[in-house]
Design a protein around this motif. Structure first.
Motif, PDB file in Angstrom:
ATOM      1  N   ASP A   3       0.838  -1.193   0.000  1.00  0.00           N
ATOM      2  CA  ASP A   3       0.000   0.000   0.000  1.00  0.00           C
ATOM      3  C   ASP A   3       0.877   1.249   0.000  1.00  0.00           C
ATOM      4  OD1 ASP A   3      -2.360  -1.380   0.034  1.00  0.00           O
ATOM      5  OD2 ASP A   3      -2.458  -1.454   2.227  1.00  0.00           O
ATOM      6  N   LYS A   4       0.504   2.216  -0.827  1.00  0.00           N
ATOM      7  CA  LYS A   4       1.238   3.477  -0.872  1.00  0.00           C
ATOM      8  C   LYS A   4       0.725   4.381   0.247  1.00  0.00           C
ATOM      9  CE  LYS A   4       1.942   3.310  -5.815  1.00  0.00           C
ATOM     10  NZ  LYS A   4       1.742   3.977  -7.100  1.00  0.00           N
ATOM     11  N   PRO A   5       1.617   5.134   0.898  1.00  0.00           N
ATOM     12  CA  PRO A   5       1.149   6.034   1.956  1.00  0.00           C
ATOM     13  C   PRO A   5       0.329   7.179   1.369  1.00  0.00           C
ATOM     14  CG  PRO A   5       3.491   6.368   1.545  1.00  0.00           C
ATOM     15  CD  PRO A   5       3.062   5.181   0.735  1.00  0.00           C
ATOM     16  N   SER A   6      -0.739   7.556   2.074  1.00  0.00           N
ATOM     17  CA  SER A   6      -1.595   8.626   1.575  1.00  0.00           C
ATOM     18  C   SER A   6      -1.184   9.996   2.100  1.00  0.00           C
ATOM     19  CB  SER A   6      -3.048   8.352   1.936  1.00  0.00           C
ATOM     20  OG  SER A   6      -3.176   8.259   3.337  1.00  0.00           O
ATOM     21  N   SER A   7      -0.175  10.052   2.951  1.00  0.00           N
ATOM     22  CA  SER A   7       0.345  11.335   3.412  1.00  0.00           C
ATOM     23  C   SER A   7       1.829  11.187   3.697  1.00  0.00           C
ATOM     24  CB  SER A   7      -0.396  11.814   4.662  1.00  0.00           C
ATOM     25  OG  SER A   7      -0.173  10.926   5.722  1.00  0.00           O
ATOM     26  N   GLY A   8       2.537  12.296   3.594  1.00  0.00           N
ATOM     27  CA  GLY A   8       3.970  12.293   3.831  1.00  0.00           C
ATOM     28  C   GLY A   8       4.632  13.501   3.219  1.00  0.00           C
ATOM     29  N   GLY A  12      10.720  17.577   0.619  1.00  0.00           N
ATOM     30  CA  GLY A  12      10.394  18.647   1.561  1.00  0.00           C
ATOM     31  C   GLY A  12       9.026  19.266   1.381  1.00  0.00           C
ATOM     32  N   ILE A  13       8.236  18.785   0.410  1.00  0.00           N
ATOM     33  CA  ILE A  13       6.899  19.326   0.169  1.00  0.00           C
ATOM     34  C   ILE A  13       5.871  18.318   0.683  1.00  0.00           C
ATOM     35  CG2 ILE A  13       5.273  20.103  -1.584  1.00  0.00           C
ATOM     36  CD1 ILE A  13       7.700  20.823  -3.303  1.00  0.00           C
ATOM     37  N   PRO A  14       5.005  18.757   1.602  1.00  0.00           N
ATOM     38  CA  PRO A  14       4.037  17.816   2.180  1.00  0.00           C
ATOM     39  C   PRO A  14       2.902  17.488   1.210  1.00  0.00           C
ATOM     40  CG  PRO A  14       3.668  20.009   3.045  1.00  0.00           C
ATOM     41  CD  PRO A  14       4.891  20.093   2.188  1.00  0.00           C
ATOM     42  N   TYR A  15       2.380  16.282   1.373  1.00  0.00           N
ATOM     43  CA  TYR A  15       1.189  15.892   0.629  1.00  0.00           C
ATOM     44  C   TYR A  15       0.285  15.101   1.554  1.00  0.00           C
ATOM     45  CZ  TYR A  15       3.206  11.207   0.162  1.00  0.00           C
ATOM     46  OH  TYR A  15       3.734   9.966   0.421  1.00  0.00           O
ATOM     47  N   ASN A  16      -1.009  15.144   1.275  1.00  0.00           N
ATOM     48  CA  ASN A  16      -1.987  14.438   2.086  1.00  0.00           C
ATOM     49  C   ASN A  16      -3.195  14.133   1.203  1.00  0.00           C
ATOM     50  OD1 ASN A  16      -3.626  13.367   3.999  1.00  0.00           O
ATOM     51  ND2 ASN A  16      -3.561  15.114   5.381  1.00  0.00           N
ATOM     52  N   PHE A  17      -3.438  12.856   0.970  1.00  0.00           N
ATOM     53  CA  PHE A  17      -4.573  12.448   0.163  1.00  0.00           C
ATOM     54  C   PHE A  17      -5.593  11.659   0.972  1.00  0.00           C
ATOM     55  CE2 PHE A  17      -1.214  13.048  -3.060  1.00  0.00           C
ATOM     56  CZ  PHE A  17      -1.829  14.060  -3.760  1.00  0.00           C
ATOM     57  N   ASP A  18      -5.528  11.792   2.316  1.00  0.00           N
ATOM     58  CA  ASP A  18      -6.569  11.207   3.163  1.00  0.00           C
ATOM     59  C   ASP A  18      -7.858  11.995   2.963  1.00  0.00           C
ATOM     60  OD1 ASP A  18      -4.827   9.362   4.291  1.00  0.00           O
ATOM     61  OD2 ASP A  18      -4.244  10.725   5.908  1.00  0.00           O
TER      62      ASP A  18
END
Length: 99
Positions: A3-8, A12-18
């Protein structure tokens, strides 16, 4: 397949797909203890922290520039001639006499 993480973070650029909840959306835009930019509640990058006064200055400047642009677009359609009216009137013949 893992499973790929949905946030991280990537470079240095944050992402969040929750899937965002209403509470998380509201709390991410109002963080008094943080600076002007905070992580977006959904998507990639940063957003403005509305609890910081600098964010309101940025929004006011952006709104003023938008208002000024909209005002200059409608100024050419009034009753008085402007530069844009001269450009739309067609070609102009210029004769230069070299005596």
């Amino acid at each position: 397949m893992a499973d790929k993480p949905s946030s991280g973070e990537i470079l240095g650029i944050p992402y969040n797909f929750d899937r965002p909840s209403l509470g998380r959306l509201l709390s991410s835009y109002w963080q008094p203890e943080k600076g002007m930019l905070v992580e977006k509640p959904f998507g990639i990058g940063y957003t403005l922290n509305l609890a910081n006064w600098r964010s309101w200055v940025v929004l006011a400047v952006a709104g003023g520039l938008y208002w000024q642009q909209k005002g200059s677009e409608t100024a050419g359609s009034g009753g008085t001639p402007s530069e844009s009216d001269d450009e739309d009137s067609g070609p102009v013949e210029v004769i230069v006499d070299d005596d």
